[in-house]
Motif scaffolding. Structure first.
Motif, PDB file in Angstrom:
ATOM      1  N   ILE A 115      12.105 -13.343  -0.688  1.00 24.23           N
ATOM      2  CA  ILE A 115      11.729 -12.469   0.424  1.00 24.23           C
ATOM      3  C   ILE A 115      10.626 -11.547  -0.074  1.00 24.23           C
ATOM      4  O   ILE A 115      10.735 -10.985  -1.162  1.00 24.23           O
ATOM      5  N   GLY A 116       9.587 -11.381   0.699  1.00 22.98           N
ATOM      6  CA  GLY A 116       8.542 -10.451   0.308  1.00 22.98           C
ATOM      7  C   GLY A 116       7.272 -10.658   1.097  1.00 22.98           C
ATOM      8  O   GLY A 116       6.999 -11.752   1.594  1.00 22.98           O
ATOM      9  N   ILE A 117       6.507  -9.588   1.208  1.00 20.75           N
ATOM     10  CA  ILE A 117       5.199  -9.661   1.850  1.00 20.75           C
ATOM     11  C   ILE A 117       4.178  -8.931   0.987  1.00 20.75           C
ATOM     12  O   ILE A 117       4.523  -8.008   0.242  1.00 20.75           O
ATOM     13  N   VAL A 118       2.951  -9.368   1.087  1.00 16.76           N
ATOM     14  CA  VAL A 118       1.852  -8.760   0.343  1.00 16.76           C
ATOM     15  C   VAL A 118       0.771  -8.403   1.342  1.00 16.76           C
ATOM     16  O   VAL A 118       0.362  -9.257   2.142  1.00 16.76           O
ATOM     17  N   THR A 119       0.326  -7.158   1.320  1.00 20.21           N
ATOM     18  CA  THR A 119      -0.787  -6.742   2.172  1.00 20.21           C
ATOM     19  C   THR A 119      -1.892  -6.167   1.294  1.00 20.21           C
ATOM     20  O   THR A 119      -1.633  -5.590   0.238  1.00 20.21           O
ATOM     21  N   VAL A 120      -3.118  -6.331   1.766  1.00 18.79           N
ATOM     22  CA  VAL A 120      -4.292  -5.833   1.050  1.00 18.79           C
ATOM     23  C   VAL A 120      -5.141  -5.061   2.042  1.00 18.79           C
ATOM     24  O   VAL A 120      -5.379  -5.532   3.158  1.00 18.79           O
ATOM     25  N   SER A 121      -5.581  -3.885   1.633  1.00 19.50           N
ATOM     26  CA  SER A 121      -6.472  -3.118   2.496  1.00 19.50           C
ATOM     27  C   SER A 121      -7.564  -2.465   1.647  1.00 19.50           C
ATOM     28  O   SER A 121      -7.411  -2.264   0.442  1.00 19.50           O
ATOM     29  N   ASP A 122      -8.668  -2.173   2.306  1.00 20.30           N
ATOM     30  CA  ASP A 122      -9.765  -1.475   1.642  1.00 20.30           C
ATOM     31  C   ASP A 122      -9.437   0.007   1.573  1.00 20.30           C
ATOM     32  O   ASP A 122      -8.827   0.565   2.493  1.00 20.30           O
ATOM     33  N   CYS A 123      -9.828   0.631   0.475  1.00 23.82           N
ATOM     34  CA  CYS A 123      -9.677   2.081   0.357  1.00 23.82           C
ATOM     35  C   CYS A 123     -10.817   2.608  -0.505  1.00 23.82           C
ATOM     36  O   CYS A 123     -11.616   1.835  -1.022  1.00 23.82           O
ATOM     37  N   GLU A 124     -10.875   3.898  -0.640  1.00 19.73           N
ATOM     38  CA  GLU A 124     -11.866   4.537  -1.501  1.00 19.73           C
ATOM     39  C   GLU A 124     -11.150   5.537  -2.385  1.00 19.73           C
ATOM     40  O   GLU A 124     -10.161   6.142  -1.977  1.00 19.73           O
ATOM     41  N   VAL A 125     -11.643   5.660  -3.613  1.00 21.12           N
ATOM     42  CA  VAL A 125     -11.041   6.565  -4.589  1.00 21.12           C
ATOM     43  C   VAL A 125     -12.089   7.533  -5.105  1.00 21.12           C
ATOM     44  O   VAL A 125     -13.295   7.252  -5.056  1.00 21.12           O
ATOM     45  N   LEU A 126     -11.625   8.660  -5.615  1.00 20.92           N
ATOM     46  CA  LEU A 126     -12.535   9.658  -6.156  1.00 20.92           C
ATOM     47  C   LEU A 126     -12.862   9.400  -7.635  1.00 20.92           C
ATOM     48  O   LEU A 126     -13.959   9.631  -8.070  1.00 20.92           O
TER      49      LEU A 126
END
Length: 103
Positions: free
Chosen positions: A87-98
C-alpha cells in the motif's frame, strides 16, 4: 530574496515499511526527510483511520523530502521498488527553496 527550484516528494506508506523506504532513499542519495503520522483517509479500500488501533505497526506514515530536480529519477526508482508491492502512493510537486545547498 532569491529562491531555487526543487522537487517535493511525498510518499504515504505503511509504518512497517518506513525503514525499508528510508534506507532505499539514502542509497539513492537523499540526505534528508521528514516522517509524519497519517491519521486516516479514504481510497480504493474505503475509509480508514488510526482510531482504535493498539499498535503503530498497522498505521500509515508520510515521508516528505525536498530534493534537487536532477536527483528525482533516482529517488522515484528507489521509492517505487518499495511501494510497488505494498500500500502506498508517491506524489511529486514543484517547489522553491531559499537555501539550495541544503538539498
Amino acid at each position: 530574496m532569491q529562491t531555487h527550484k526543487a522537487k517535493r516528494v511525498a510518499i504515504i506508506i505503511e509504518q512497517v515499511m518506513q525503514s525499508r523506504l528510508t534506507d532505499a532513499m539514502e542509497r539513492a542519495g537523499v540526505t534528508g526527510w521528514t516522517v509524519l503520522p497519517v491519521l486516516g483517509g479514504s481510497g480504493d479500500s474505503g475509509t480508514w483511520s488510526r482510531e482504535g488501533q493498539v499498535s503503530r505497526g498497522t498505521g500509515m506514515v508520510q515521508v516528505l523530502c525536498v530534493i534537487k530536480p536532477e536527483r528525482l529519477d533516482g529517488l522515484l526508482d528507489a521509492a517505487f521498488a518499495v511501494v510497488e508491492r505494498h500500500i502506498g502512493i508517491v506524489t511529486v510537486s514543484d517547489c522553491e527553496v531559499l537555501r539550495a545547498e541544503r538539498f
